[in-house]
Motif scaffolding. Structure first.
Motif, PDB file in Angstrom:
ATOM      1  N   MET A 122       0.817  -1.219   0.000  1.00  0.00           N
ATOM      2  CA  MET A 122       0.000   0.000   0.000  1.00  0.00           C
ATOM      3  C   MET A 122       0.847   1.264   0.000  1.00  0.00           C
ATOM      4  O   MET A 122       0.377   2.332  -0.386  1.00  0.00           O
ATOM      5  CB  MET A 122      -0.928   0.000   1.214  1.00  0.00           C
ATOM      6  N   ALA A 123       2.100   1.152   0.427  1.00  0.00           N
ATOM      7  CA  ALA A 123       2.941   2.330   0.578  1.00  0.00           C
ATOM      8  C   ALA A 123       3.641   2.755  -0.707  1.00  0.00           C
ATOM      9  O   ALA A 123       4.177   3.851  -0.772  1.00  0.00           O
ATOM     10  CB  ALA A 123       3.988   2.072   1.660  1.00  0.00           C
ATOM     11  N   ILE A 124       3.638   1.887  -1.727  1.00  0.00           N
ATOM     12  CA  ILE A 124       4.414   2.194  -2.930  1.00  0.00           C
ATOM     13  C   ILE A 124       3.535   2.171  -4.175  1.00  0.00           C
ATOM     14  O   ILE A 124       2.425   1.661  -4.159  1.00  0.00           O
ATOM     15  CB  ILE A 124       5.593   1.213  -3.101  1.00  0.00           C
ATOM     16  N   ASP A 125       4.096   2.717  -5.261  1.00  0.00           N
ATOM     17  CA  ASP A 125       3.387   2.718  -6.542  1.00  0.00           C
ATOM     18  C   ASP A 125       3.666   1.461  -7.346  1.00  0.00           C
ATOM     19  O   ASP A 125       2.949   1.160  -8.286  1.00  0.00           O
ATOM     20  CB  ASP A 125       3.787   3.939  -7.373  1.00  0.00           C
ATOM     21  N   LEU A 126       4.714   0.750  -7.004  1.00  0.00           N
ATOM     22  CA  LEU A 126       5.136  -0.475  -7.683  1.00  0.00           C
ATOM     23  C   LEU A 126       5.377  -0.202  -9.170  1.00  0.00           C
ATOM     24  O   LEU A 126       4.916  -0.925 -10.037  1.00  0.00           O
ATOM     25  CB  LEU A 126       4.130  -1.607  -7.471  1.00  0.00           C
ATOM     26  N   ASP A 127       6.145   0.862  -9.423  1.00  0.00           N
ATOM     27  CA  ASP A 127       6.455   1.225 -10.801  1.00  0.00           C
ATOM     28  C   ASP A 127       7.951   1.161 -11.108  1.00  0.00           C
ATOM     29  O   ASP A 127       8.377   1.548 -12.187  1.00  0.00           O
ATOM     30  CB  ASP A 127       5.911   2.620 -11.124  1.00  0.00           C
ATOM     31  N   GLN A 128       8.735   0.657 -10.177  1.00  0.00           N
ATOM     32  CA  GLN A 128      10.175   0.534 -10.352  1.00  0.00           C
ATOM     33  C   GLN A 128      10.597  -0.921 -10.164  1.00  0.00           C
ATOM     34  O   GLN A 128      10.063  -1.609  -9.285  1.00  0.00           O
ATOM     35  CB  GLN A 128      10.917   1.394  -9.319  1.00  0.00           C
ATOM     36  N   PRO A 129      11.548  -1.406 -10.938  1.00  0.00           N
ATOM     37  CA  PRO A 129      12.030  -2.783 -10.755  1.00  0.00           C
ATOM     38  C   PRO A 129      12.522  -3.054  -9.335  1.00  0.00           C
ATOM     39  O   PRO A 129      12.313  -4.148  -8.799  1.00  0.00           O
ATOM     40  CB  PRO A 129      13.175  -2.903 -11.767  1.00  0.00           C
ATOM     41  N   ALA A 130      13.144  -2.054  -8.702  1.00  0.00           N
ATOM     42  CA  ALA A 130      13.638  -2.241  -7.327  1.00  0.00           C
ATOM     43  C   ALA A 130      12.483  -2.474  -6.352  1.00  0.00           C
ATOM     44  O   ALA A 130      12.637  -3.210  -5.371  1.00  0.00           O
ATOM     45  CB  ALA A 130      14.466  -1.033  -6.892  1.00  0.00           C
ATOM     46  N   GLU A 131      11.328  -1.869  -6.609  1.00  0.00           N
ATOM     47  CA  GLU A 131      10.166  -2.086  -5.746  1.00  0.00           C
ATOM     48  C   GLU A 131       9.631  -3.505  -5.913  1.00  0.00           C
ATOM     49  O   GLU A 131       9.249  -4.148  -4.931  1.00  0.00           O
ATOM     50  CB  GLU A 131       9.088  -1.046  -6.046  1.00  0.00           C
ATOM     51  N   HIS A 132       9.607  -3.989  -7.141  1.00  0.00           N
ATOM     52  CA  HIS A 132       9.199  -5.373  -7.390  1.00  0.00           C
ATOM     53  C   HIS A 132      10.164  -6.327  -6.687  1.00  0.00           C
ATOM     54  O   HIS A 132       9.739  -7.299  -6.054  1.00  0.00           O
ATOM     55  CB  HIS A 132       9.164  -5.677  -8.895  1.00  0.00           C
ATOM     56  N   ALA A 133      11.458  -6.047  -6.799  1.00  0.00           N
ATOM     57  CA  ALA A 133      12.467  -6.898  -6.164  1.00  0.00           C
ATOM     58  C   ALA A 133      12.288  -6.911  -4.651  1.00  0.00           C
ATOM     59  O   ALA A 133      12.396  -7.959  -4.007  1.00  0.00           O
ATOM     60  CB  ALA A 133      13.871  -6.430  -6.541  1.00  0.00           C
ATOM     61  N   TRP A 134      12.010  -5.733  -4.071  1.00  0.00           N
ATOM     62  CA  TRP A 134      11.807  -5.648  -2.621  1.00  0.00           C
ATOM     63  C   TRP A 134      10.610  -6.501  -2.197  1.00  0.00           C
ATOM     64  O   TRP A 134      10.695  -7.270  -1.241  1.00  0.00           O
ATOM     65  CB  TRP A 134      11.609  -4.196  -2.187  1.00  0.00           C
ATOM     66  N   LEU A 135       9.498  -6.371  -2.912  1.00  0.00           N
ATOM     67  CA  LEU A 135       8.305  -7.139  -2.535  1.00  0.00           C
ATOM     68  C   LEU A 135       8.506  -8.638  -2.740  1.00  0.00           C
ATOM     69  O   LEU A 135       8.013  -9.441  -1.938  1.00  0.00           O
ATOM     70  CB  LEU A 135       7.079  -6.637  -3.299  1.00  0.00           C
ATOM     71  N   ARG A 136       9.224  -9.035  -3.782  1.00  0.00           N
ATOM     72  CA  ARG A 136       9.536 -10.462  -3.960  1.00  0.00           C
ATOM     73  C   ARG A 136      10.361 -10.972  -2.785  1.00  0.00           C
ATOM     74  O   ARG A 136      10.089 -12.037  -2.230  1.00  0.00           O
ATOM     75  CB  ARG A 136      10.326 -10.700  -5.259  1.00  0.00           C
ATOM     76  N   ARG A 137      11.374 -10.196  -2.425  1.00  0.00           N
ATOM     77  CA  ARG A 137      12.235 -10.580  -1.296  1.00  0.00           C
ATOM     78  C   ARG A 137      11.439 -10.606   0.009  1.00  0.00           C
ATOM     79  O   ARG A 137      11.587 -11.533   0.817  1.00  0.00           O
ATOM     80  CB  ARG A 137      13.397  -9.596  -1.208  1.00  0.00           C
ATOM     81  N   LEU A 138      10.594  -9.611   0.219  1.00  0.00           N
ATOM     82  CA  LEU A 138       9.779  -9.553   1.425  1.00  0.00           C
ATOM     83  C   LEU A 138       8.836 -10.751   1.498  1.00  0.00           C
ATOM     84  O   LEU A 138       8.724 -11.398   2.544  1.00  0.00           O
ATOM     85  CB  LEU A 138       8.992  -8.240   1.470  1.00  0.00           C
ATOM     86  N   ARG A 146       3.563 -17.603  -3.766  1.00  0.00           N
ATOM     87  CA  ARG A 146       3.275 -16.759  -4.930  1.00  0.00           C
ATOM     88  C   ARG A 146       1.780 -16.590  -5.162  1.00  0.00           C
ATOM     89  O   ARG A 146       1.300 -15.487  -5.415  1.00  0.00           O
ATOM     90  CB  ARG A 146       3.943 -17.357  -6.161  1.00  0.00           C
ATOM     91  N   ARG A 147       1.006 -17.661  -5.073  1.00  0.00           N
ATOM     92  CA  ARG A 147      -0.438 -17.529  -5.368  1.00  0.00           C
ATOM     93  C   ARG A 147      -1.128 -16.641  -4.335  1.00  0.00           C
ATOM     94  O   ARG A 147      -2.061 -15.924  -4.664  1.00  0.00           O
ATOM     95  CB  ARG A 147      -1.089 -18.895  -5.505  1.00  0.00           C
ATOM     96  N   LEU A 148      -0.656 -16.660  -3.089  1.00  0.00           N
ATOM     97  CA  LEU A 148      -1.222 -15.768  -2.074  1.00  0.00           C
ATOM     98  C   LEU A 148      -0.860 -14.323  -2.378  1.00  0.00           C
ATOM     99  O   LEU A 148      -1.706 -13.427  -2.321  1.00  0.00           O
ATOM    100  CB  LEU A 148      -0.741 -16.166  -0.676  1.00  0.00           C
ATOM    101  N   VAL A 149       0.389 -14.082  -2.728  1.00  0.00           N
ATOM    102  CA  VAL A 149       0.827 -12.724  -3.074  1.00  0.00           C
ATOM    103  C   VAL A 149       0.032 -12.221  -4.281  1.00  0.00           C
ATOM    104  O   VAL A 149      -0.446 -11.083  -4.276  1.00  0.00           O
ATOM    105  CB  VAL A 149       2.345 -12.690  -3.334  1.00  0.00           C
ATOM    106  N   ASP A 150      -0.129 -13.057  -5.278  1.00  0.00           N
ATOM    107  CA  ASP A 150      -0.912 -12.666  -6.451  1.00  0.00           C
ATOM    108  C   ASP A 150      -2.357 -12.341  -6.058  1.00  0.00           C
ATOM    109  O   ASP A 150      -2.947 -11.376  -6.570  1.00  0.00           O
ATOM    110  CB  ASP A 150      -0.893 -13.771  -7.513  1.00  0.00           C
ATOM    111  N   ALA A 151      -2.927 -13.117  -5.137  1.00  0.00           N
ATOM    112  CA  ALA A 151      -4.296 -12.871  -4.672  1.00  0.00           C
ATOM    113  C   ALA A 151      -4.383 -11.546  -3.918  1.00  0.00           C
ATOM    114  O   ALA A 151      -5.363 -10.807  -4.069  1.00  0.00           O
ATOM    115  CB  ALA A 151      -4.774 -14.023  -3.788  1.00  0.00           C
ATOM    116  N   ILE A 152      -3.376 -11.234  -3.119  1.00  0.00           N
ATOM    117  CA  ILE A 152      -3.354  -9.962  -2.391  1.00  0.00           C
ATOM    118  C   ILE A 152      -3.334  -8.805  -3.380  1.00  0.00           C
ATOM    119  O   ILE A 152      -4.092  -7.834  -3.241  1.00  0.00           O
ATOM    120  CB  ILE A 152      -2.143  -9.897  -1.431  1.00  0.00           C
ATOM    121  N   HIS A 153      -2.485  -8.901  -4.395  1.00  0.00           N
ATOM    122  CA  HIS A 153      -2.407  -7.841  -5.408  1.00  0.00           C
ATOM    123  C   HIS A 153      -3.744  -7.682  -6.131  1.00  0.00           C
ATOM    124  O   HIS A 153      -4.214  -6.557  -6.323  1.00  0.00           O
ATOM    125  CB  HIS A 153      -1.288  -8.138  -6.407  1.00  0.00           C
ATOM    126  N   ALA A 154      -4.332  -8.794  -6.524  1.00  0.00           N
ATOM    127  CA  ALA A 154      -5.615  -8.738  -7.231  1.00  0.00           C
ATOM    128  C   ALA A 154      -6.704  -8.145  -6.346  1.00  0.00           C
ATOM    129  O   ALA A 154      -7.485  -7.298  -6.793  1.00  0.00           O
ATOM    130  CB  ALA A 154      -6.015 -10.136  -7.710  1.00  0.00           C
TER     131      ALA A 154
END
Length: 164
Positions: A122-138, A146-154
């Motif tokens: 909720m805190a980010i725009d998720l428009d930078q590769p580094a943000e994607h990398a951070w969320l994957r790592r988190l 992965r399917r839970l993370v995808d469900a959260i995003h959806a």
């Protein structure tokens, strides 16, 4: 117990139900885009954990702009904090990015893991590769599949996470 844990089976179903039910209560008020409002006996510690996750996510692209700082402060809630909380916030804004500090105290709880991930998202725009990398790592450190993370995003209308 290892901080890295995968929630599967019945636990994964419970976490998915929690994610669908917005385990992280937010409010939308005029001029605000949803203040974080955790509830319960450990609300203060948990609120600080969520704020730390939000700040870290915002810094994931290597910088924290004044606009991002203001948006975070608006998101967190009241502008008048106790001086100790204000000092803590300033230290968090200046601190180096530390995933261990973010996941501390939540990996034994599927609910807390989802809440920390959701606060970060909720805190980010998720428009930078580094943000994607951070969320994957988190997600990995929190043991979220992965399917839970995808469900959260959806569920929250967030961009799909680039799994690399």
């Amino acid at each position: 117990m290892s901080a890295r844990r995968h929630w599967s089976g019945a636990l994964a179903a419970e976490v998915e139900r929690a994610a669908r039910q917005h385990v992280l209560a937010t409010t939308a008020e005029p001029g605000r885009d949803g203040a974080i409002m955790p509830h319960g006996p450990a609300a203060t510690d948990h609120a600080l954990r969520l704020v730390r996750a939000m700040i870290a996510a915002t810094k994931a692209d290597g910088r924290l702009t004044d606009d991002e700082r203001e948006r975070l402060l608006d998101r967190i809630g009241p502008t008048q904090f106790d001086p100790d909380v204000q000092d803590w916030l300033q230290r968090e804004f200046r601190a180096k990015l530390d995933i261990e500090a973010v996941v501390e105290g939540c990996c034994d709880s599927p609910r807390r893991s989802v809440e920390v991930y959701l606060a970060s998202l909720m805190a980010i725009d998720l428009d930078q590769p580094a943000e994607h990398a951070w969320l994957r790592r988190l997600a990995g450190r929190l043991g979220l599949e992965r399917r839970l993370v995808d469900a959260i995003h959806a569920k929250h209308g967030a961009p799909v996470l680039d799994w690399g």
